[in-house]
Scaffold this motif. Structure first.
Motif, short mmCIF file in Angstrom:
data_model
loop_
_atom_site.label_atom_id
_atom_site.label_comp_id
_atom_site.label_asym_id
_atom_site.label_seq_id
_atom_site.Cartn_x
_atom_site.Cartn_y
_atom_site.Cartn_z
N GLY A 192 0.84 -1.18 0.00
CA GLY A 192 0.00 0.00 0.00
C GLY A 192 0.88 1.23 0.00
N PHE A 193 0.24 2.40 -0.21
CA PHE A 193 0.89 3.68 0.06
C PHE A 193 1.83 4.16 -1.02
CE2 PHE A 193 4.45 5.76 2.71
CZ PHE A 193 3.81 6.97 2.87
N ILE A 194 2.37 3.26 -1.87
CA ILE A 194 3.44 3.69 -2.78
C ILE A 194 3.07 3.48 -4.24
CG2 ILE A 194 5.19 3.24 -1.04
CD1 ILE A 194 6.05 0.78 -2.55
N GLY A 195 3.68 4.30 -5.09
CA GLY A 195 3.53 4.17 -6.53
C GLY A 195 4.85 4.54 -7.17
N GLY A 196 4.84 4.78 -8.48
CA GLY A 196 6.07 5.12 -9.17
C GLY A 196 5.82 6.02 -10.36
N THR A 197 6.82 6.81 -10.71
CA THR A 197 6.73 7.69 -11.87
C THR A 197 7.19 6.95 -13.12
OG1 THR A 197 9.00 8.51 -11.66
CG2 THR A 197 7.29 9.63 -10.36
N ALA A 198 6.97 7.56 -14.26
CA ALA A 198 7.40 6.96 -15.52
C ALA A 198 8.91 6.81 -15.58
CB ALA A 198 6.90 7.81 -16.70
N SER A 199 9.63 7.65 -14.85
CA SER A 199 11.09 7.58 -14.85
C SER A 199 11.64 6.62 -13.81
CB SER A 199 11.67 8.98 -14.61
OG SER A 199 11.23 9.49 -13.36
N GLY A 200 10.75 5.95 -13.06
CA GLY A 200 11.19 4.92 -12.13
C GLY A 200 11.43 5.38 -10.71
N LEU A 201 11.06 6.62 -10.37
CA LEU A 201 11.20 7.10 -9.00
C LEU A 201 9.99 6.71 -8.17
CD1 LEU A 201 12.68 10.64 -9.71
CD2 LEU A 201 13.89 8.66 -8.76
N THR A 202 10.18 6.57 -6.88
CA THR A 202 9.11 6.17 -5.98
C THR A 202 8.31 7.39 -5.53
OG1 THR A 202 10.47 4.35 -5.17
CG2 THR A 202 8.58 4.98 -3.82
N THR A 203 7.00 7.23 -5.48
CA THR A 203 6.13 8.25 -4.90
C THR A 203 5.28 7.61 -3.81
OG1 THR A 203 4.47 7.80 -6.61
CG2 THR A 203 5.96 9.64 -7.00
N THR A 204 4.77 8.43 -2.93
CA THR A 204 3.80 7.95 -1.94
C THR A 204 2.48 8.66 -2.16
OG1 THR A 204 4.48 9.55 -0.25
CG2 THR A 204 5.62 7.42 -0.27
N LEU A 205 1.41 8.04 -1.69
CA LEU A 205 0.06 8.52 -1.97
C LEU A 205 -0.54 9.31 -0.82
CD1 LEU A 205 -1.34 5.22 -3.57
CD2 LEU A 205 -0.20 7.14 -4.71
N GLY A 206 0.26 9.66 0.19
CA GLY A 206 -0.25 10.35 1.37
C GLY A 206 -0.33 9.39 2.53
N ARG A 207 -0.12 9.91 3.74
CA ARG A 207 -0.14 9.05 4.92
C ARG A 207 -1.45 8.27 4.99
NH1 ARG A 207 3.58 9.20 9.24
NH2 ARG A 207 2.23 7.53 9.95
N GLU A 208 -1.34 7.03 5.42
CA GLU A 208 -2.48 6.10 5.50
C GLU A 208 -3.04 5.78 4.11
OE1 GLU A 208 -2.69 4.93 8.43
OE2 GLU A 208 -1.56 6.53 9.41
N GLY A 209 -2.20 5.89 3.08
CA GLY A 209 -2.69 5.72 1.72
C GLY A 209 -2.87 4.29 1.25
N SER A 210 -2.66 3.32 2.13
CA SER A 210 -2.80 1.92 1.69
C SER A 210 -4.24 1.56 1.34
CB SER A 210 -2.28 0.98 2.79
OG SER A 210 -0.90 1.15 2.98
N ASP A 211 -5.21 2.18 2.02
CA ASP A 211 -6.61 1.98 1.65
C ASP A 211 -6.83 2.38 0.19
OD1 ASP A 211 -6.87 1.44 4.33
OD2 ASP A 211 -8.00 3.25 4.80
N TYR A 212 -6.27 3.52 -0.16
CA TYR A 212 -6.41 4.04 -1.52
C TYR A 212 -5.79 3.08 -2.52
CZ TYR A 212 -6.22 7.62 -5.24
OH TYR A 212 -6.36 8.33 -6.41
N THR A 213 -4.65 2.50 -2.18
CA THR A 213 -4.02 1.52 -3.06
C THR A 213 -4.97 0.36 -3.35
OG1 THR A 213 -1.82 2.04 -2.17
CG2 THR A 213 -2.07 -0.06 -3.32
N ALA A 214 -5.59 -0.17 -2.31
CA ALA A 214 -6.52 -1.29 -2.50
C ALA A 214 -7.66 -0.89 -3.42
CB ALA A 214 -7.05 -1.76 -1.15
N ALA A 215 -8.15 0.34 -3.27
CA ALA A 215 -9.25 0.81 -4.11
C ALA A 215 -8.82 0.97 -5.56
CB ALA A 215 -9.79 2.13 -3.57
N ILE A 216 -7.60 1.47 -5.77
CA ILE A 216 -7.07 1.62 -7.14
C ILE A 216 -6.99 0.27 -7.83
CG2 ILE A 216 -5.04 2.26 -8.50
CD1 ILE A 216 -4.43 4.34 -6.26
N LEU A 217 -6.42 -0.70 -7.14
CA LEU A 217 -6.26 -2.04 -7.73
C LEU A 217 -7.62 -2.69 -7.98
CD1 LEU A 217 -3.32 -3.21 -5.45
CD2 LEU A 217 -3.16 -2.65 -7.88
N ALA A 218 -8.55 -2.53 -7.03
CA ALA A 218 -9.89 -3.11 -7.20
C ALA A 218 -10.61 -2.48 -8.38
CB ALA A 218 -10.69 -2.94 -5.91
N TYR A 219 -10.48 -1.17 -8.51
CA TYR A 219 -11.11 -0.47 -9.63
C TYR A 219 -10.58 -0.99 -10.96
CZ TYR A 219 -12.06 3.35 -12.92
OH TYR A 219 -12.46 4.09 -14.01
N CYS A 220 -9.26 -1.09 -11.07
CA CYS A 220 -8.65 -1.48 -12.33
C CYS A 220 -8.95 -2.93 -12.70
CB CYS A 220 -7.15 -1.26 -12.27
SG CYS A 220 -6.66 0.49 -12.14
#
Length: 426
Positions: A192-220
């Motif tokens: 949860g919580f993390i993503g990546g840019t097109a150039s391969g750098l790590t980004t985070t989705l905001g504190r407590e963002g793991s819920d959002y990760t689950a929703a993104i994956l479920a949506y897709c």
């Protein structure tokens, strides 16, 4: 694509993976509650690891010694790995070349810390703090004998460090192409919580963002459902660690949940609901301590008046801007203030204006507040207080207002038809 009606997304937060015993319980929950379904399991950092990494990062960024803290973090994760998997040394825990071992991840963390510069604070924060989820999932995947997948290769974001904005078309294409074949081979564990840019750098989705990760994956993947496993009985009207006599909502609508999350309800990340509502994917909030209990179902539903919800946000700052020449606060003034707030990336939780002043309550960040002051101190007289608390009562009544305000000094208050908010000293 994978048959959506057989796919479930599970999200486990830090409390559910805080130590070896908690991870054993997670394994039981997955085996008993997920039987017969394809499972995509999203995991947060273990216990207070994110807080520990933030402290390590602050020390490293300031050029101070952080070695003791890193040693403690390393020993903790290796100790949990050894307790769960005594046949392994804690430095294996990687099944294929695409799955780094625990030791390799720890070495990557050390390398990141050693190469920090005095440059972009938020960008470097993401490169370091993201390791909490990487380490936790490495251990959990091994305990479950499940596939480990790097979410930085799945969720594509822009360069808005610490609040990465999802590139939805690219993310959906990557996930819809990559995951269905892997899901036929067994459960997948990702971060949860993390993503990546097109150039391969790590980004985070905001504190407590793991819920959002689950929703993104479920949506897709058009999943059947998402379940967030917590240490509480479901979605409650208040945090039981702070408030007594809490009430569980058996079911609640997407709209009501979005509003509660926006105001700071800790159970759900604010961005979680929208992608699920768009695809009409129900969200369950259940207890990993009592997994057979009913919990809460969040979906498209109608319900009567709900019990008042009490929400507290700590570490708040109250900032007031006054015109220097006693002129009214005009639309032109507000445009300047909002522009500076956007540049400083300070999120407004409450705002109020009078004839010659405009006040906001925001999450406190010393770095971001100083950036705001630098931008506006020549144009406005600025006063601010830190160490404050923001309380929100959703669906308030007279008794609930009296309950929270009777013994507190209110610095600012605001009331709408359904919501009462006030700022007070912590």
């Amino acid at each position: 694509m994978q048959n959506s009606h057989s796919l479930k997304a599970y999200k486990f937060g830090g409390a559910s993976v805080k130590d070896a015993a908690a991870i054993r319980n997670l394994v039981r929950v997955v085996q008993e509650q997920g039987a017969g379904s394809s499972l995509l399991i999203v995991v947060s950092a273990m216990g207070k690891t994110t807080n520990a990494l933030e402290e390590i990062f602050q020390l490293a960024y300031a050029g101070q010694d952080y070695t003791t803290h890193v040693t403690q973090l390393t020993d903790f994760h290796r100790g949990v790995a050894r307790e769960l998997l005594p046949e392994q040394t804690g430095n294996v825990l990687g099944h294929t070349p695409n799955e780094p071992s625990l030791n390799q991840l720890l070495e990557q963390l050390s390398d990141r810390l050693a190469t920090l510069t005095s440059g972009d604070f938020d960008k470097q924060y993401d490169q370091v703090v993201s390791f909490g989820e990487l380490l936790a999932t490495r251990i959990v995947a091994s305990a479950l004998k499940a596939q480990w997948l790097d979410c930085r290769h799945l969720i594509r974001t822009d360069h808005a460090w610490r609040e990465g904005r999802v590139d939805w078309p690219t993310t959906e294409r990557i996930i819809a192409t990559t995951l269905p074949p892997l899901l036929t081979q067994g459960p997948i564990v990702t971060q949860g919580f993390i993503g990546g840019t097109a150039s391969g750098l790590t980004t985070t989705l905001g504190r407590e963002g793991s819920d959002y990760t689950a929703a993104i994956l479920a949506y897709c993947l058009q999943a059947e459902s998402v379940t967030i496993w917590k240490d509480v009985a479901g979605l409650l009207n208040a945090d039981p660690k702070i408030f007594q006599n809490t009430v569980r909502y058996p079911e609640i609508s997407y709209q009501e949940t979005i509003e509660m999350a926006y105001y700071g309800a800790s159970v759900i990340h604010p961005k979680t609901i929208k992608p699920l509502a768009v695809r009409q994917i129900p969200l369950y909030v259940k207890s990993f301590l009592d997994p057979t209990a009913e919990g809460t179902k969040i979906h498209d539903c109608q319900h009567g008046l709900l019990a008042p919800a009490f929400i507290r946000k700590v570490n708040q700052c109250l900032v007031s801007f006054e015109s220097r020449d006693f002129a009214f606060i005009s639309e032109e003034n507000l445009e300047v203030i909002f522009g500076a707030l956007a540049q400083a990336r300070l999120k407004i939780n409450l705002m109020q204006n009078s004839a010659i002043s405009f006040s906001i309550c925001a999450d406190f960040s010393e770095h971001r507040l100083e950036k705001l002051l630098e931008a506006l101190r020549d144009q406005f007289t600025i006063h601010y207080n830190t160490g404050l608390e923001l309380y929100t009562i959703k669906n308030y009544d007279a008794a609930s207002i009296q309950q929270l305000t009777s013994s507190r000094e209110l610095l600012l208050e605001q009331r709408t038809r359904q919501t009462f908010q006030f700022v007070c000293r912590g």
